[in-house]
Write a protein that holds these residues in place. Structure first.
Motif, PDB file in Angstrom:
ATOM      1  N   CYS A 195      35.512  44.899  31.802  1.00 34.25           N
ATOM      2  CA  CYS A 195      35.437  46.108  31.037  1.00 34.25           C
ATOM      3  C   CYS A 195      35.123  47.193  31.959  1.00 34.25           C
ATOM      4  CB  CYS A 195      34.739  46.194  29.866  1.00 34.25           C
ATOM      5  SG  CYS A 195      35.404  45.132  28.597  1.00 34.25           S
ATOM      6  N   VAL A 196      34.667  46.755  33.106  1.00 31.79           N
ATOM      7  CA  VAL A 196      34.114  47.687  34.214  1.00 31.79           C
ATOM      8  C   VAL A 196      34.972  47.803  35.717  1.00 31.79           C
ATOM      9  CG1 VAL A 196      31.825  47.896  33.023  1.00 31.79           C
ATOM     10  CG2 VAL A 196      32.312  46.144  35.037  1.00 31.79           C
ATOM     11  N   HIS A 197      35.342  46.524  35.733  1.00 26.06           N
ATOM     12  CA  HIS A 197      36.267  46.246  37.085  1.00 26.06           C
ATOM     13  C   HIS A 197      37.283  45.596  36.788  1.00 26.06           C
ATOM     14  CE1 HIS A 197      36.786  44.637  41.278  1.00 26.06           C
ATOM     15  NE2 HIS A 197      35.927  45.721  41.559  1.00 26.06           N
ATOM     16  N   ALA A 198      38.241  45.743  37.439  1.00 23.26           N
ATOM     17  CA  ALA A 198      39.911  45.129  37.415  1.00 23.26           C
ATOM     18  C   ALA A 198      39.730  43.741  38.022  1.00 23.26           C
ATOM     19  CB  ALA A 198      40.831  46.090  38.001  1.00 23.26           C
ATOM     20  N   GLY A 199      38.889  43.277  38.900  1.00 23.97           N
ATOM     21  CA  GLY A 199      38.993  42.063  39.260  1.00 23.97           C
ATOM     22  C   GLY A 199      39.620  42.145  40.827  1.00 23.97           C
ATOM     23  N   GLY A 253      38.722  37.403  39.161  1.00 22.98           N
ATOM     24  CA  GLY A 253      39.064  38.017  38.015  1.00 22.98           C
ATOM     25  C   GLY A 253      40.407  38.657  37.801  1.00 22.98           C
ATOM     26  N   GLY A 254      41.455  38.251  36.635  1.00 22.92           N
ATOM     27  CA  GLY A 254      42.822  39.012  36.861  1.00 22.92           C
ATOM     28  C   GLY A 254      43.105  39.508  35.427  1.00 22.92           C
ATOM     29  N   GLU A 255      44.147  40.035  34.983  1.00 24.49           N
ATOM     30  CA  GLU A 255      44.449  40.696  33.630  1.00 24.49           C
ATOM     31  C   GLU A 255      44.855  39.681  32.920  1.00 24.49           C
ATOM     32  OE1 GLU A 255      46.999  43.869  34.213  1.00 24.49           O
ATOM     33  OE2 GLU A 255      45.838  45.093  35.204  1.00 24.49           O
ATOM     34  N   THR A 256      45.455  38.627  33.274  1.00 23.38           N
ATOM     35  CA  THR A 256      45.740  37.590  32.355  1.00 23.38           C
ATOM     36  C   THR A 256      45.411  36.168  32.714  1.00 23.38           C
ATOM     37  OG1 THR A 256      47.819  37.259  33.620  1.00 23.38           O
ATOM     38  CG2 THR A 256      47.948  38.717  31.793  1.00 23.38           C
ATOM     39  N   GLY A 257      45.148  35.051  32.065  1.00 21.69           N
ATOM     40  CA  GLY A 257      44.878  33.942  32.292  1.00 21.69           C
ATOM     41  C   GLY A 257      43.392  33.984  31.991  1.00 21.69           C
ATOM     42  N   GLY A 258      42.596  33.020  32.835  1.00 23.98           N
ATOM     43  CA  GLY A 258      41.248  32.885  32.640  1.00 23.98           C
ATOM     44  C   GLY A 258      40.449  32.935  34.020  1.00 23.98           C
ATOM     45  N   ASP A 259      41.017  33.342  35.155  1.00 24.00           N
ATOM     46  CA  ASP A 259      40.259  33.410  36.369  1.00 24.00           C
ATOM     47  C   ASP A 259      39.218  34.150  36.166  1.00 24.00           C
ATOM     48  OD1 ASP A 259      42.160  31.851  37.533  1.00 24.00           O
ATOM     49  OD2 ASP A 259      43.399  33.432  38.427  1.00 24.00           O
ATOM     50  N   GLY A 260      37.881  33.542  36.313  1.00 22.55           N
ATOM     51  CA  GLY A 260      36.794  34.449  36.530  1.00 22.55           C
ATOM     52  C   GLY A 260      36.337  34.470  35.229  1.00 22.55           C
ATOM     53  N   ALA A 261      36.682  33.708  34.208  1.00 16.92           N
ATOM     54  CA  ALA A 261      36.227  34.194  32.748  1.00 16.92           C
ATOM     55  C   ALA A 261      34.695  33.512  32.523  1.00 16.92           C
ATOM     56  CB  ALA A 261      37.129  33.356  31.733  1.00 16.92           C
ATOM     57  N   SER A 262      34.328  32.547  33.242  1.00 19.29           N
ATOM     58  CA  SER A 262      33.133  32.041  32.983  1.00 19.29           C
ATOM     59  C   SER A 262      31.984  33.057  33.401  1.00 19.29           C
ATOM     60  CB  SER A 262      32.698  30.475  33.533  1.00 19.29           C
ATOM     61  OG  SER A 262      33.733  29.714  32.952  1.00 19.29           O
ATOM     62  N   TYR A 263      32.332  33.914  34.340  1.00 14.26           N
ATOM     63  CA  TYR A 263      31.574  34.929  34.581  1.00 14.26           C
ATOM     64  C   TYR A 263      31.749  36.220  34.590  1.00 14.26           C
ATOM     65  CZ  TYR A 263      29.888  30.993  37.646  1.00 14.26           C
ATOM     66  OH  TYR A 263      29.399  29.812  38.079  1.00 14.26           O
ATOM     67  N   ASP A 264      32.500  36.492  33.151  1.00 10.68           N
ATOM     68  CA  ASP A 264      33.151  37.766  32.821  1.00 10.68           C
ATOM     69  C   ASP A 264      32.101  38.485  32.016  1.00 10.68           C
ATOM     70  OD1 ASP A 264      34.697  39.708  32.119  1.00 10.68           O
ATOM     71  OD2 ASP A 264      36.115  38.619  30.856  1.00 10.68           O
ATOM     72  N   PHE A 265      31.285  39.070  32.726  1.00 19.07           N
ATOM     73  CA  PHE A 265      30.148  39.747  31.965  1.00 19.07           C
ATOM     74  C   PHE A 265      29.606  40.918  32.896  1.00 19.07           C
ATOM     75  CE2 PHE A 265      28.309  35.482  33.384  1.00 19.07           C
ATOM     76  CZ  PHE A 265      27.640  35.968  34.540  1.00 19.07           C
ATOM     77  N   ALA A 266      29.108  41.848  32.166  1.00 20.18           N
ATOM     78  CA  ALA A 266      28.444  43.122  33.011  1.00 20.18           C
ATOM     79  C   ALA A 266      27.380  43.940  32.173  1.00 20.18           C
ATOM     80  CB  ALA A 266      29.725  43.916  33.374  1.00 20.18           C
ATOM     81  N   VAL A 267      26.614  44.452  33.252  1.00 18.14           N
ATOM     82  CA  VAL A 267      25.479  45.353  32.585  1.00 18.14           C
ATOM     83  C   VAL A 267      25.701  46.725  33.222  1.00 18.14           C
ATOM     84  CG1 VAL A 267      23.142  45.831  32.443  1.00 18.14           C
ATOM     85  CG2 VAL A 267      24.029  43.282  32.472  1.00 18.14           C
TER      86      VAL A 267
END
Length: 403
Positions: A195-199, A253-267
């Motif tokens: 939600c802050v960076h496109a990956g 991270g990418g727009e589809t799939g789950g690459d990076g999903a385990s670290y998909d958080f932001a402050v």
């Protein structure tokens, strides 16, 4: 699986391989609040705005500050006249320490808030190619329930995160969280990294702004067409003046799939667009959630409640919803932390929304955020928060500790 992302619905799909636990320090380069006068085009005779607002006061923009901003791709005069709409490759692929988010007063008017898009890009549910760890059976869908308005009473810490991406105006969900450096006076907001960076193929999004208790009275889309900005955003619009996400998300991270999903958080750290009379975000909304970084095991969690503003059909993004379910496990890749997964029918736009558990002390705490889900909806998954998330959170807090 799709990334439930900003009402871009980013649910990030395929889990990325863990590369490191280092963090991307997203330094606050400058918060530039253009005055309403400057935004309206009423400049000085030389065609340049003479002052900026830092909330309640005004200061002159020194030449050296103008030059420093230009070094980071920001020309104050061009930016306020629409340069923020231009997404050339050099701007889009900025280095991580170049997060810049000048405040443009009035940019997020009712029309832009309501019209935030949902360019969801999902893949088939079977496209979880790295599922090598422990994954429980797919949960049964849990029908999302509409939160009873006013949201400020029933879910005061929830809100919408608005921003601009190359594809257009986008929306996610987000949550007000506590700040250890400012007890009772937090200006921190938790959301998803996407939600802050496109990956890996993009950069930082622009014009990030948080709207707590968006559409507080739960008005319909038809009613909102004639609603004022104060009705849509009763507790103001709060602009991000700093943002951090994990290096894993930025690298994988990418727009589809789950690459990076385990670290998909932001402050993100926010500041009020119009000034808040000295009140913090936490004081303004009346609360903030603590964050639990101990990553409780699935077997220890009886129930998790996920909140968000789903925008993809059959929802319209205007109302707050919640799902409550006992979580299971989802492993995208064995080397990455296992994620929480719950049954839930919320769609894109709910991305970034907080997942709350009642701890042993009987008090609610944020334990995750919505990251990914299948194309046809039915379940959501969110990262378990550990040391990487904790370090990221503490670094944003420390950045503003003396302010």
């Amino acid at each position: 699986m799709r990334s439930i992302r900003p009402s871009l619905t980013a649910r990030r799909g395929r889990g990325g391989r863990r590369t490191s636990t280092s963090l991307t320090a997203v330094a606050l380069v400058s918060v530039l609040a253009l005055t309403a006068t400057a935004c309206a085009g009423d400049d000085n005779a030389d065609g340049k705005p003479s002052a900026v607002s830092t909330g309640d006061g005004k200061i002159t923009i020194p030449d050296d500050l103008r030059h420093r901003l230009k070094e980071h791709g920001i020309d104050v005069d061009k930016w306020k006249n629409g340069a923020w709409k231009n997404w050339n490759r050099d701007d889009w692929l900025r280095e991580a320490n170049d997060f810049i988010n000048p405040i443009i007063k009035g940019l997020w008017d009712p029309d832009r808030m309501r019209g935030a898009d949902d360019p969801d890009q999902g893949v088939d549910d079977n496209d979880i190619s790295g599922d090598q760890g422990v994954t429980d059976p797919t949960p049964q869908p849990v029908q999302a329930r509409a939160v009873t308005p006013p949201y400020h009473t029933s879910a005061a810490t929830s809100g919408k995160l608005l921003f601009d991406a190359p594809e257009g105006t986008m929306v996610c969900s987000a949550t007000v969280v506590t700040d250890p450096a400012h007890p009772g006076k937090s200006n921190l907001v938790w959301t998803a990294g996407h939600c802050v960076h496109a990956g890996k193929k993009g950069g930082w999004y622009r014009n990030l702004a948080f709207v707590p208790s968006y559409n507080d009275q739960g008005m319909s889309a038809a009613e909102l067409e004639n609603a004022s900005r104060s009705e849509i955003a009763p507790y103001g619009v709060w602009w991000a003046d700093a943002a951090k996400t994990s290096q894993q998300w930025i690298s994988k991270g990418g727009e589809t799939g789950g690459d990076g999903a385990s670290y998909d958080f932001a402050v993100i750290h926010v500041t009020p667009e119009q000034g808040s009379g000295g009140k913090s975000l936490e004081e303004t909304v009346g609360g903030a959630l603590p964050v639990d970084f101990d990553a409780p095991a699935v077997s220890q969690v009886q129930s998790i409640t996920a909140s968000g503003y789903p925008a993809a059909a059959p929802y319209d993004g205007q109302r707050l919803y919640q799902c409550q379910d006992k979580p299971g496990r989802l492993s995208i890749e064995q080397s990455d932390p296992t994620m929480y997964r719950i049954g839930c029918t919320m769609t894109g736009g709910s991305s970034g929304g907080g997942w709350v558990e009642t701890g042993a002390d009987g008090k609610p705490a944020l334990v995750s955020n919505t990251s990914i889900g299948p194309v046809r909806s039915g379940w959501l998954a969110g990262p378990r928060l550990g040391e990487v998330a904790k370090s990221l959170y503490e670094s944003v807090s420390k950045q503003f500790a003396g302010r």
